[in-house]
Scaffold this motif. Structure first.
Motif, PDB file in Angstrom:
ATOM      1  N   ARG A 304       5.705   4.824  -2.523  1.00  0.00           N
ATOM      2  CA  ARG A 304       5.586   6.009  -1.661  1.00  0.00           C
ATOM      3  C   ARG A 304       5.215   5.584  -0.245  1.00  0.00           C
ATOM      4  N   ASN A 305       5.658   6.373   0.724  1.00  0.00           N
ATOM      5  CA  ASN A 305       5.344   6.075   2.124  1.00  0.00           C
ATOM      6  C   ASN A 305       3.987   6.634   2.554  1.00  0.00           C
ATOM      7  N   ASN A 306       3.495   7.629   1.817  1.00  0.00           N
ATOM      8  CA  ASN A 306       2.243   8.288   2.215  1.00  0.00           C
ATOM      9  C   ASN A 306       1.050   7.833   1.384  1.00  0.00           C
ATOM     10  N   GLY A 307       1.188   6.711   0.690  1.00  0.00           N
ATOM     11  CA  GLY A 307       0.077   6.203  -0.109  1.00  0.00           C
ATOM     12  C   GLY A 307       0.569   5.259  -1.186  1.00  0.00           C
ATOM     13  N   VAL A 308      -0.349   4.839  -2.026  1.00  0.00           N
ATOM     14  CA  VAL A 308       0.018   3.965  -3.136  1.00  0.00           C
ATOM     15  C   VAL A 308      -0.229   4.709  -4.448  1.00  0.00           C
ATOM     16  N   MET A 309       0.790   4.715  -5.303  1.00  0.00           N
ATOM     17  CA  MET A 309       0.725   5.416  -6.577  1.00  0.00           C
ATOM     18  C   MET A 309       0.018   4.551  -7.612  1.00  0.00           C
ATOM     19  N   ILE A 310      -0.896   5.150  -8.339  1.00  0.00           N
ATOM     20  CA  ILE A 310      -1.609   4.428  -9.398  1.00  0.00           C
ATOM     21  C   ILE A 310      -0.739   4.415 -10.655  1.00  0.00           C
ATOM     22  N   LEU A 329      -2.406   9.479  -6.235  1.00  0.00           N
ATOM     23  CA  LEU A 329      -1.908   8.787  -5.043  1.00  0.00           C
ATOM     24  C   LEU A 329      -3.082   8.514  -4.109  1.00  0.00           C
ATOM     25  N   ILE A 330      -3.317   7.239  -3.820  1.00  0.00           N
ATOM     26  CA  ILE A 330      -4.379   6.868  -2.881  1.00  0.00           C
ATOM     27  C   ILE A 330      -3.803   6.847  -1.475  1.00  0.00           C
ATOM     28  N   ALA A 331      -4.277   7.766  -0.636  1.00  0.00           N
ATOM     29  CA  ALA A 331      -3.735   7.900   0.720  1.00  0.00           C
ATOM     30  C   ALA A 331      -4.522   7.086   1.743  1.00  0.00           C
ATOM     31  N   LYS A 332      -5.842   7.034   1.583  1.00  0.00           N
ATOM     32  CA  LYS A 332      -6.670   6.310   2.552  1.00  0.00           C
ATOM     33  C   LYS A 332      -7.748   5.505   1.832  1.00  0.00           C
ATOM     34  N   VAL A 333      -8.051   4.355   2.409  1.00  0.00           N
ATOM     35  CA  VAL A 333      -9.137   3.505   1.932  1.00  0.00           C
ATOM     36  C   VAL A 333     -10.074   3.246   3.100  1.00  0.00           C
ATOM     37  N   ASN A 334     -11.318   3.658   2.974  1.00  0.00           N
ATOM     38  CA  ASN A 334     -12.295   3.508   4.066  1.00  0.00           C
ATOM     39  C   ASN A 334     -11.791   4.114   5.372  1.00  0.00           C
ATOM     40  N   GLY A 335     -11.093   5.262   5.247  1.00  0.00           N
ATOM     41  CA  GLY A 335     -10.596   5.979   6.411  1.00  0.00           C
ATOM     42  C   GLY A 335      -9.298   5.452   6.977  1.00  0.00           C
ATOM     43  N   VAL A 336      -8.720   4.397   6.372  1.00  0.00           N
ATOM     44  CA  VAL A 336      -7.485   3.797   6.861  1.00  0.00           C
ATOM     45  C   VAL A 336      -6.328   4.189   5.941  1.00  0.00           C
ATOM     46  N   SER A 337      -5.243   4.670   6.508  1.00  0.00           N
ATOM     47  CA  SER A 337      -4.065   5.023   5.707  1.00  0.00           C
ATOM     48  C   SER A 337      -3.451   3.761   5.107  1.00  0.00           C
ATOM     49  N   ALA A 347      -7.667  -2.801   3.973  1.00  0.00           N
ATOM     50  CA  ALA A 347      -8.603  -1.693   4.199  1.00  0.00           C
ATOM     51  C   ALA A 347      -9.889  -1.885   3.396  1.00  0.00           C
ATOM     52  N   LEU A 348      -9.775  -2.451   2.223  1.00  0.00           N
ATOM     53  CA  LEU A 348     -10.972  -2.731   1.425  1.00  0.00           C
ATOM     54  C   LEU A 348     -11.903  -3.704   2.128  1.00  0.00           C
ATOM     55  N   LEU A 349     -11.305  -4.692   2.802  1.00  0.00           N
ATOM     56  CA  LEU A 349     -12.103  -5.729   3.464  1.00  0.00           C
ATOM     57  C   LEU A 349     -12.839  -5.215   4.694  1.00  0.00           C
ATOM     58  N   LYS A 350     -12.472  -4.036   5.190  1.00  0.00           N
ATOM     59  CA  LYS A 350     -13.136  -3.490   6.375  1.00  0.00           C
ATOM     60  C   LYS A 350     -14.590  -3.134   6.093  1.00  0.00           C
ATOM     61  N   ASN A 351     -14.885  -2.869   4.845  1.00  0.00           N
ATOM     62  CA  ASN A 351     -16.264  -2.564   4.458  1.00  0.00           C
ATOM     63  C   ASN A 351     -16.544  -3.286   3.133  1.00  0.00           C
ATOM     64  N   ARG A 352     -17.224  -4.407   3.212  1.00  0.00           N
ATOM     65  CA  ARG A 352     -17.437  -5.229   2.026  1.00  0.00           C
ATOM     66  C   ARG A 352     -18.531  -4.688   1.108  1.00  0.00           C
ATOM     67  N   ALA A 353     -19.251  -3.676   1.551  1.00  0.00           N
ATOM     68  CA  ALA A 353     -20.358  -3.152   0.744  1.00  0.00           C
ATOM     69  C   ALA A 353     -20.048  -1.810   0.099  1.00  0.00           C
ATOM     70  N   HIS A 354     -19.004  -1.132   0.575  1.00  0.00           N
ATOM     71  CA  HIS A 354     -18.736   0.214   0.075  1.00  0.00           C
ATOM     72  C   HIS A 354     -17.233   0.491   0.101  1.00  0.00           C
ATOM     73  N   CYS A 355     -16.797   1.267  -0.853  1.00  0.00           N
ATOM     74  CA  CYS A 355     -15.380   1.640  -0.924  1.00  0.00           C
ATOM     75  C   CYS A 355     -15.275   3.151  -1.046  1.00  0.00           C
ATOM     76  N   LYS A 356     -14.537   3.763  -0.140  1.00  0.00           N
ATOM     77  CA  LYS A 356     -14.319   5.203  -0.180  1.00  0.00           C
ATOM     78  C   LYS A 356     -12.814   5.466  -0.154  1.00  0.00           C
ATOM     79  N   LEU A 357     -12.327   6.164  -1.170  1.00  0.00           N
ATOM     80  CA  LEU A 357     -10.894   6.426  -1.309  1.00  0.00           C
ATOM     81  C   LEU A 357     -10.603   7.909  -1.138  1.00  0.00           C
ATOM     82  N   GLU A 358      -9.549   8.195  -0.395  1.00  0.00           N
ATOM     83  CA  GLU A 358      -9.039   9.562  -0.301  1.00  0.00           C
ATOM     84  C   GLU A 358      -7.833   9.650  -1.225  1.00  0.00           C
TER      85      GLU A 358
END
Length: 397
Positions: A304-310, A329-337, A347-358
């Motif tokens: 998908r172009n708007n995210g990654v399908m699980i 469908l995961i659209a954003k990781v740590n606020g990054v599309s 995007a995961l590496l942008k915050n090594r202590a916390h992970c937030k998924l949209e």
């Protein structure tokens, strides 16, 4: 007297657990588990469920369904000839050798055993100890087999509906356009043990200790018979849980229909032949129709172009603990599309202590999933994605 009878039945159960089909099904389940793990490691470098998953699914629910079905069968007074039980075991092993697991379903094992029994009787095959078990009861034996087949079909439908949707296996294939896409596969075998009434003479000769009882001038025995229920389904255009449950419902409806029709065999014995034929053809039509419907649907698990399908979630992984589900469908990781594995990892590496998924759930609703990350697991959330790499089409991230 009742205690003596119970002891004899328990002794008989212990002997019948030497039934070759009982052990053969454990072997088949183990083979299915090992082959699934090898395929998942080839596709994703890591397996989803462990190799013992199929073995763990073999018995628990089947025992419960078998007990209920046994009570119904014995209460209804169904008498099943030993010939049919032998032929069912033979067809179970024979169909398994074709590697078509779904042919180990009752419609194909007991169904073909029904016709083999008729043929053996007509041809007067010399089956020691057993052929006489049918001769005096031909008018009621064949309708009883049809009723038993209907009950097993209902049991199969319940197993598919309740258990088949658990642990569906993600798989990577190429579409007709050469694109890497994901599907889900269910390849399962269950064991359904049933207590059955057979004519007493069938077991008195080889097993003198076997307990018998008399009803209406006839003698009968109760034995425990392990029936196999094989199931195979590939899902490409729907959520796997929904697709598998739909097939389970259809098999249950077919079983109920066959049960209603099988009653007519007690007034018209030849009707049992038509009923068993309907059961075999109906079960095959359910499979063929499911394949046709799936073949005409677009791939649900594609890039998908708007995210990654699980495509898959590894049990016990951080992703599983975050409540992520197959088909989301995961659209954003740590606020990054994100749109592929690489952008997801970055995007995961942008915050090594916390992970937030949209995340967009299967209904298209937005929700957020988050957790703390610990050293060593920040890049191993346990998610299978579909990618379009040439050799290794996907990895768990």
């Amino acid at each position: 007297m009742a205690l003596e009878w119970l002891i004899e039945i328990l002794k008989g159960i212990g002997k019948l657990f030497l039934h070759p089909v009982f052990y053969y099904l454990f072997f088949i389940a183990a083979i299915l588990g090992v082959s699934r793990v090898k395929r998942e490691r080839r596709d994703f470098h890591v397996r989803a469920e462990n190799a013992y998953f199929e073995l763990r699914q073999l018995l628990p629910l089947g025992i419960l369904i078998g007990l209920v079905t046994s009570l119904i069968s014995i209460s209804a007074g169904l008498v099943i000839p030993m010939e049919t039980i032998l032929f069912t075991a033979a067809f179970t092993i024979l169909w398994s050798l074709t590697t078509k697991i779904r042919w180990m379903a009752p419609a194909y094992t007991l169904g073909f055993a029904f016709f083999a029994t008729i043929f053996a009787i007509e041809q007067k095959w010399p089956l020691p100890f057993f052929l006489t078990s049918v001769s005096d009861q031909e008018q009621t034996v064949f309708p009883s087999i049809a009723v038993l087949l209907a009950l097993l079909l209902i049991g199969e439908g319940i197993l598919i509906f309740k258990n088949g949707r658990k642990g569906t296996s993600p798989k990577l294939i190429k579409s007709k356009r050469g694109q890497r896409v994901g599907i889900h596969e269910v390849k399962r075998v269950w064991l359904l043990p049933l207590f059955l009434i057979i004519p007493g003479e069938a077991l008195q000769a080889p097993f003198e200790w076997w307990p018998v009882f008399s009803v209406g001038g006839g003698t009968y025995s109760i034995i425990l018979v392990p029936f196999a229920v094989g199931f195979f389904q590939q899902v490409q255009g729907k959520l796997p849980t929904e697709a598998v449950k739909a097939v389970g419902k259809k098999v249950m409806v077919l079983g109920i229909l066959v049960l209603l029709l099988s009653v007519s065999g007690y007034w018209y014995p030849l009707a049992a032949i038509a009923v068993v034929t309907i059961a075999i053809i109906g079960r095959e039509l359910i499979t063929l129709r499911q394949r046709m419907i799936e073949g005409n649907l677009p791939f649900y698990f594609s890039k998908r172009n708007n995210g990654v399908m699980i495509l898959g979630i590894i049990p016990g992984s951080p992703a599983s603990n975050m409540g992520l589900q197959v088909g989301e469908l995961i659209a954003k990781v740590n606020g990054v599309s994100v749109h592929d594995k690489n952008s997801f990892y970055e995007a995961l590496l942008k915050n090594r202590a916390h992970c937030k998924l949209e995340v967009f759930d299967v209904n298209g609703q937005v929700r957020f999933a988050q957790r703390a990350l610990y050293e060593g697991d920040h890049h191993e959330l346990g998610i299978h994605f579909v990618q379009d790499e040439v050799r290794r089409g996907s990895e768990a991230v």
